[in-house]
Design an enzyme around this catalytic site. Structure first.
Site, mmCIF file in Angstrom:
data_model
loop_
_atom_site.group_PDB
_atom_site.id
_atom_site.type_symbol
_atom_site.label_atom_id
_atom_site.label_comp_id
_atom_site.label_asym_id
_atom_site.label_seq_id
_atom_site.Cartn_x
_atom_site.Cartn_y
_atom_site.Cartn_z
ATOM 1 N N GLN A 28 0.821 -1.209 0.000
ATOM 2 C CA GLN A 28 0.000 0.000 0.000
ATOM 3 C C GLN A 28 0.857 1.262 0.000
ATOM 4 O O GLN A 28 0.554 2.229 -0.692
ATOM 5 C CB GLN A 28 -0.923 0.016 1.223
ATOM 6 N N HIS A 84 0.695 -5.230 13.500
ATOM 7 C CA HIS A 84 1.404 -5.575 14.735
ATOM 8 C C HIS A 84 2.623 -4.693 14.981
ATOM 9 O O HIS A 84 3.186 -4.710 16.081
ATOM 10 C CB HIS A 84 1.826 -7.051 14.721
ATOM 11 N N ILE A 85 3.025 -3.915 13.989
ATOM 12 C CA ILE A 85 4.170 -3.009 14.142
ATOM 13 C C ILE A 85 3.738 -1.608 14.548
ATOM 14 O O ILE A 85 4.478 -0.865 15.184
ATOM 15 C CB ILE A 85 4.964 -2.936 12.809
ATOM 16 N N HIS A 108 -6.546 0.980 7.829
ATOM 17 C CA HIS A 108 -7.243 -0.080 8.567
ATOM 18 C C HIS A 108 -7.352 0.383 10.003
ATOM 19 O O HIS A 108 -6.421 0.966 10.555
ATOM 20 C CB HIS A 108 -6.459 -1.390 8.456
ATOM 21 N N ASP A 191 -13.825 -6.287 8.540
ATOM 22 C CA ASP A 191 -12.635 -6.700 7.812
ATOM 23 C C ASP A 191 -12.039 -7.971 8.414
ATOM 24 O O ASP A 191 -11.712 -8.922 7.694
ATOM 25 C CB ASP A 191 -11.608 -5.576 7.827
ATOM 26 N N GLU A 231 -9.116 -23.566 -10.604
ATOM 27 C CA GLU A 231 -10.295 -23.020 -11.272
ATOM 28 C C GLU A 231 -11.076 -22.026 -10.413
ATOM 29 O O GLU A 231 -11.995 -21.375 -10.907
ATOM 30 C CB GLU A 231 -11.217 -24.165 -11.704
#
Length: 347
Positions: A28, A84-85, A108, A191, A231
């Site tokens: 991102q 987590h950082i 987020h 989410d 598939e």
């Protein structure tokens, strides 16, 4: 129905004269930095000394400094490193520079919603969450299209938090596709639930269970791989394009009949009850506490599960088959920058 915003609702002047710091240059981060830069905003990338992404960002023509220096120089700070950082990074490098009037942004809501980050009351806190991986955010921006996103305002100290967030969304390219209003709680909880029950956890286990059922019944692993994994993309593409009804229209009548009559037997009442239990764990913060503790204790269980998953038979068969698919190898070689954030940002 949630409120929606489009290009007419965004104004880049709301960020003109303000420096935007992009913290992180992963999936991102690289897309946000490049898109905002190309939209005419003043962008600086914040990384730690020694980051593998430092030279990549410089090569892209971006200004790169340490996270602390970026936070100090910027009026708007977008944090795009892994969940987590974020807590420790914010407390050590960013918090000392969160002075009145600044804007703290996220893609987020995990760390705000679960109170791992607690900014001062005199700053804006907002979210722009693109609903696509970073490479897709960048790709569609360059094509003049853009991906949809979510916008949320958690704290509006300036009275201009929404206007500035929408300006950010405009610069990112998301207002071309549409931005839907939400809040940090809704975005975070939905989410996490989606990842655990459907997109990652649910789909992964369904694929593996189908593969193992066929193999244990004597079918060739290669055939099982194609039927239960390879598939799947064809089906998902149809669903994304036109919903479940378009997928069912596009497949054979035999497949559609099997869908209606067998699908509910796989996802039965017990599965639905377990989904509700998982949602409750997300809402209560139980999952967040478990994940935070796992990281504080060295991630031993997480890394062991990752290794066990990597060595499953379906992965070994898949690796061999994908080596034969040159079109997949070309996509993989294109790659994305390192230091990728988690899926949610990551989405």
């Amino acid at each position: 129905m949630a409120k929606r915003y489009y290009e007419k609702d965004g104004n880049l002047n709301n960020l003109k004269g303000r420096t935007v710091a992009i913290i992180g240059y992963g999936s991102q981060g690289h897309a946000h930095a490049l898109n905002l830069r190309d939209s005419g905003l003043d962008v600086v990338v914040g990384l730690y000394k020694g980051s593998k992404s430092w030279e990549k960002a410089l090569a892209a023509g971006l200004k790169v400094v340490t996270t602390a220096d970026a936070a100090k120089a910027a009026n708007v700070i977008m944090i795009l490193v892994s969940d987590h950082i974020q807590g420790d990074l914010y407390n050590k490098e960013i918090a000392p520079h969160m002075t009145a009037g600044k804007t703290l942004m996220f893609a987020h809501g995990f760390n705000i919603h679960f109170k791992q980050i607690t900014p001062p009351p005199n700053v804006d806190i907002s979210m722009i969450a693109p609903k696509a991986p970073g490479h897709r955010v960048r790709e569609l921006f360059t094509e003049g299209v853009g991906v949809p996103a979510l916008v949320a305002i958690h704290q509006n100290a300036s009275g201009q938090a929404l206007d500035r967030a929408l300006a950010y969304a405009l610069a990112l390219g998301c207002l071309k596709a549409g931005v839907i209003e939400t809040n940090f709680r809704e975005e975070t909880e939905s989410d996490l639930f989606g990842e655990q029950c459907v997109l990652c956890g649910g789909v992964s286990e369904l694929i593996r269970a189908g593969f193992e059922t066929l193999v244990s019944a004597g079918y060739a692993p290669e055939i099982a791989y194609f039927e239960c994994l390879h598939e799947l993309k064809l089906i998902v593409d149809l669903i994304q394009e036109g919903g479940l009804s378009y997928m069912r229209y596009s497949v054979s009548d035999t497949a559609e009949f099997g869908d209606y009559t067998r699908g509910p037997r796989v996802v039965d009442q017990r599965v639905r009850s377990e989904m509700k239990k998982i949602l409750t764990e997300v809402q209560s913060g139980e999952f967040a506490r478990q994940w935070i503790e796992e990281n504080k204790s060295g991630r031993k269980k997480f890394l062991a599960m990752r290794e066990a998953a990597r060595t499953q038979p379906i992965e070994q068969v898949g690796h061999e088959l994908r080596e034969l698919m040159t079109f997949l190898k070309k996509k993989k070689e294109a790659g994305v920058p390192e230091d990728q954030p988690a899926l949610a940002v990551r989405k």
